[in-house]
Design a protein around this motif. Structure first.
Motif, short mmCIF file in Angstrom:
data_model
loop_
_atom_site.label_atom_id
_atom_site.label_comp_id
_atom_site.label_asym_id
_atom_site.label_seq_id
_atom_site.Cartn_x
_atom_site.Cartn_y
_atom_site.Cartn_z
N ALA A 1 0.82 -1.21 0.00
CA ALA A 1 0.00 0.00 0.00
C ALA A 1 0.86 1.26 0.00
O ALA A 1 0.33 2.35 -0.16
N HIS A 2 2.16 1.12 0.20
CA HIS A 2 3.07 2.25 0.24
C HIS A 2 3.88 2.28 -1.05
O HIS A 2 3.77 1.39 -1.88
N TYR A 3 4.71 3.33 -1.22
CA TYR A 3 5.37 3.52 -2.50
C TYR A 3 6.61 4.38 -2.31
O TYR A 3 6.82 5.02 -1.26
N THR A 4 7.45 4.38 -3.34
CA THR A 4 8.63 5.22 -3.39
C THR A 4 8.56 6.07 -4.65
O THR A 4 7.73 5.85 -5.53
N ASP B 1 15.75 6.39 2.05
CA ASP B 1 15.86 5.38 3.11
C ASP B 1 14.77 4.31 3.01
O ASP B 1 14.91 3.24 3.59
N ASN B 2 13.70 4.59 2.28
CA ASN B 2 12.60 3.62 2.15
C ASN B 2 12.71 2.79 0.87
O ASN B 2 11.72 2.23 0.42
N PHE B 3 13.90 2.72 0.28
CA PHE B 3 14.03 2.04 -1.01
C PHE B 3 13.67 0.56 -0.92
O PHE B 3 13.29 -0.04 -1.93
N GLN B 4 13.74 -0.02 0.26
CA GLN B 4 13.34 -1.42 0.44
C GLN B 4 12.03 -1.54 1.21
O GLN B 4 11.20 -2.40 0.90
N SER B 5 11.81 -0.66 2.17
CA SER B 5 10.64 -0.80 3.05
C SER B 5 9.38 -0.16 2.49
O SER B 5 8.27 -0.48 2.93
N ASN B 6 9.52 0.77 1.53
CA ASN B 6 8.38 1.56 1.04
C ASN B 6 7.74 2.38 2.16
O ASN B 6 6.58 2.77 2.07
N GLY B 7 8.50 2.65 3.21
CA GLY B 7 7.95 3.37 4.36
C GLY B 7 7.78 4.85 4.10
O GLY B 7 8.00 5.35 3.00
#
Length: 225
Positions: free
Chosen positions: A17-20, A37-43
């Motif tokens: 549901a999240h995105y970069t 920093d969210n390149f893996q977590s999509n946070g």
């Protein structure tokens, strides 16, 4: 086993549901865009006072390359998937000081000016043109000075923003070399962090009930030549 499987599924659904915002123009992921920093977590960034509000980076590491664009053109900025959450898209720019490298400049201080923000449609619910889109057009002002710039993409997810700290910011910064242009110095520059307050009515807002009849974007006005 059932509990573990449920947790895995819930985690996967949450991440999906999240995105970069990893790519501009025809380049590859994190080629012209600084790896966030969210390149893996999509946070997301949830604290408006965090230094990650600038480019969603803790280390300020530069991108692999810098994209050359003409002043007055538009830069396609791509999300990793369709933007899922309701809320406004915005773009900012900051000019790298002469003599400094775009790859190592941190973008700190009051150097950012806004070039675009999105307003919703009003009715039985707020509607957003960014919903489910994966490509956005960042308009580069025709009158700004030539030089190196950071282009900051920001999507503000408002689905949980009715409670303090519930807003979600999805951010990244591309490295640009702008050619042509003029000599105009944009006013109303802001810093990140510093530009936003957590209780701003465009950040802490219940978009579900009562249905808003107006919306105030956080940050400065959009710069126009």
């Amino acid at each position: 086993m059932l509990v573990s499987l449920t947790l895995v599924v819930a985690t996967a659904l949450s991440a999906s549901a999240h995105y970069t915002f990893p790519r501009v123009a025809g380049g590859g992921d994190w080629q012209h865009v600084r790896r966030a920093d969210n390149f893996q977590s999509n946070g997301f960034v949830g604290n408006v006072n965090s230094e990650q509000m600038r480019c969603f980076q803790s280390n300020h590491q530069g991108a692999q390359a810098t994209l050359t664009v003409a002043a007055g053109s538009s830069v396609p900025y791509h999300a990793s998937q369709g933007v899922y959450h309701p809320g406004p898209m915005a773009f900012y720019m900051a000019r790298v000081p002469d003599g400094q490298s775009v790859s190592s400049w941190k973008g700190d201080g009051a150097v950012w000016f806004k070039i675009y923000h999105e307003q919703p449609g009003f009715g039985q619910q707020l509607t957003w043109g960014s919903s489910n889109k994966a490509t956005f057009s960042a308009p580069i002002p025709s009158c700004i000075k030539a030089g190196n710039y950071l282009l900051r993409a920001e999507h503000l997810g408002l689905h949980s923003a009715g409670s303090p700290g519930g807003a979600q910011f999805y951010i990244s910064c591309a490295q640009l070399e702008v050619t042509g242009g003029g000599s105009t110095e944009p006013p109303n520059k802001v810093s990140f962090p510093g530009a936003y307050q957590a209780n701003h009515p465009g950040i802490q807002i219940n978009i579900n009930w009562p249905i808003p009849t107006s919306y105030k974007n956080p940050g400065p006005d959009v710069f126009k030549c």
